[in-house]
Scaffold this active site. Structure first.
Site, PDB file in Angstrom:
ATOM      1  CG  HIS A  91      25.441  16.787   7.276  1.00 26.06           C
ATOM      2  ND1 HIS A  91      25.988  16.949   8.340  1.00 26.06           N
ATOM      3  CD2 HIS A  91      26.145  17.090   6.120  1.00 26.06           C
ATOM      4  CE1 HIS A  91      27.279  16.792   8.227  1.00 26.06           C
ATOM      5  NE2 HIS A  91      27.418  17.078   6.704  1.00 26.06           N
ATOM      6  CD  GLU A 139      28.706  13.831   4.341  1.00 24.80           C
ATOM      7  OE1 GLU A 139      28.170  14.401   5.136  1.00 24.80           O
ATOM      8  OE2 GLU A 139      29.577  14.757   3.509  1.00 24.80           O
ATOM      9  CB  ILE A 144      31.868  13.956   9.347  1.00 25.31           C
ATOM     10  CG1 ILE A 144      30.932  13.124   8.379  1.00 25.31           C
ATOM     11  CG2 ILE A 144      31.728  15.251   9.313  1.00 25.31           C
ATOM     12  CD1 ILE A 144      29.561  13.567   8.384  1.00 25.31           C
TER      13      ILE A 144
HETATM   14  O1  G3P Z   1      28.906  17.673   4.259  1.00 26.45           O
HETATM   15  C1  G3P Z   1      30.100  17.191   4.018  1.00 26.45           C
HETATM   16  C2  G3P Z   1      30.740  16.980   5.485  1.00 26.45           C
HETATM   17  O2  G3P Z   1      30.017  16.560   6.495  1.00 26.45           O
HETATM   18  C3  G3P Z   1      31.990  16.368   5.297  1.00 26.45           C
HETATM   19  O3  G3P Z   1      32.930  16.986   6.212  1.00 26.45           O
HETATM   20  O4  G3P Z   1      34.939  18.123   6.761  1.00 26.45           O
HETATM   21  O5  G3P Z   1      34.981  15.466   6.542  1.00 26.45           O
HETATM   22  O6  G3P Z   1      34.845  16.996   4.578  1.00 26.45           O
HETATM   23  P1  G3P Z   1      34.546  17.016   6.020  1.00 26.45           P
END
Ligand code: G3P
Length: 218
Positions: A91, A139, A144
């Site tokens: 991650h 991602e 994020i």
């Molecule tokens: O692992 C999923 C995460 O990194 C995404 O975060 O808060 O943007 O949905 P978020």
């Protein structure tokens, strides 16, 4: 296979300890015939939540060690033994050197854990697909935690990531994550060829997480 909705609890106040147990039980109340709903709680809660047998539970990270003197490590074998279904790896918030990741993958496959490797670029997708994980979660780190969804600003990248894994001919599927928070984001992800989404704050930090998840899956 049903698209995967993997809710990464991370370590928010709302998602650790007793609040994390309450949140997980709320998530497990949401049933869907169309989607596979899974959670990734803190490792502290993994055994308790797996034992509820209400839904699939992923670790947020594991080490590569087998049994032995490895203080502080999280063993894939133990996660599997107590009912863990799989693990997130690499991650953006917990990057793993490629050589170490290779060893973790070997041990996860040995004990039967499903593997979701995170990748923050197409170059990383191309690298990680060779490890033949069950999923690669694209991602972009800069999105994020924000309210701009990867499915609205990185459409071509998601489509290209899908092409990369399909071209390899392995069983690996693409998830996408970062800023995912609405049904439109989920629909767009699936239209682009993704096999689900990986999301966190849009659900975990919502005023009504259960209703928010229901709305996402409507
Ligand atoms: O692992 C999923 C995460 O990194 C995404 O975060 O808060 O943007 O949905 P978020």
């Amino acid at each position: 296979m049903k698209p995967l909705i993997l809710i990464n609890f991370k370590n928010y106040k709302e998602s650790v300890g007793f609040s994390g147990v309450k949140l997980a039980k709320e998530m497990f109340l949401v049933k869907s015939k169309k989607y596979e709903i899974a959670i990734a709680p803190s490792i502290v809660l993994l055994k308790e939540l797996s034992e509820l047998k209400q839904g699939k539970v992923f670790a947020q990270y594991v080490d590569y060690h087998m049994h032995g003197a490895y203080t502080g490590s999280v063993l894939p074998a133990e996660v599997a033994e107590v009912g863990g279904y799989g693990t997130i790896l690499n991650h953006s918030e917990k990057k793993i050197p490629f050589g170490v990741l290779q060893n973790i993958i070997l041990e996860c496959k040995r004990v039967g854990l499903k593997i979701v490797i995170c990748a923050s670029s197409l170059a990383e997708v191309s690298l990680m697909v060779n490890l033949k994980p069950d999923y690669i979660a694209y991602e972009p780190a800069e999105l994020i935690g924000g309210d701009i969804s990867v499915t609205s600003v990185k459409k071509k990248v998601i489509a290209d990531a899908v092409k990369i894994v399909k071209k390899k001919g392995f069983q690996t599927k693409i998830l996408c994550g970062a800023g995912v928070h609405s049904r439109e984001d989920l629909v767009n992800a699936l239209k682009l060829g993704a096999s689900g989404v990986l999301l966190a704050h849009g659900i975990v930090c919502a005023k009504e997480p259960k209703e928010k998840l229901r709305e996402l899956l409507r």
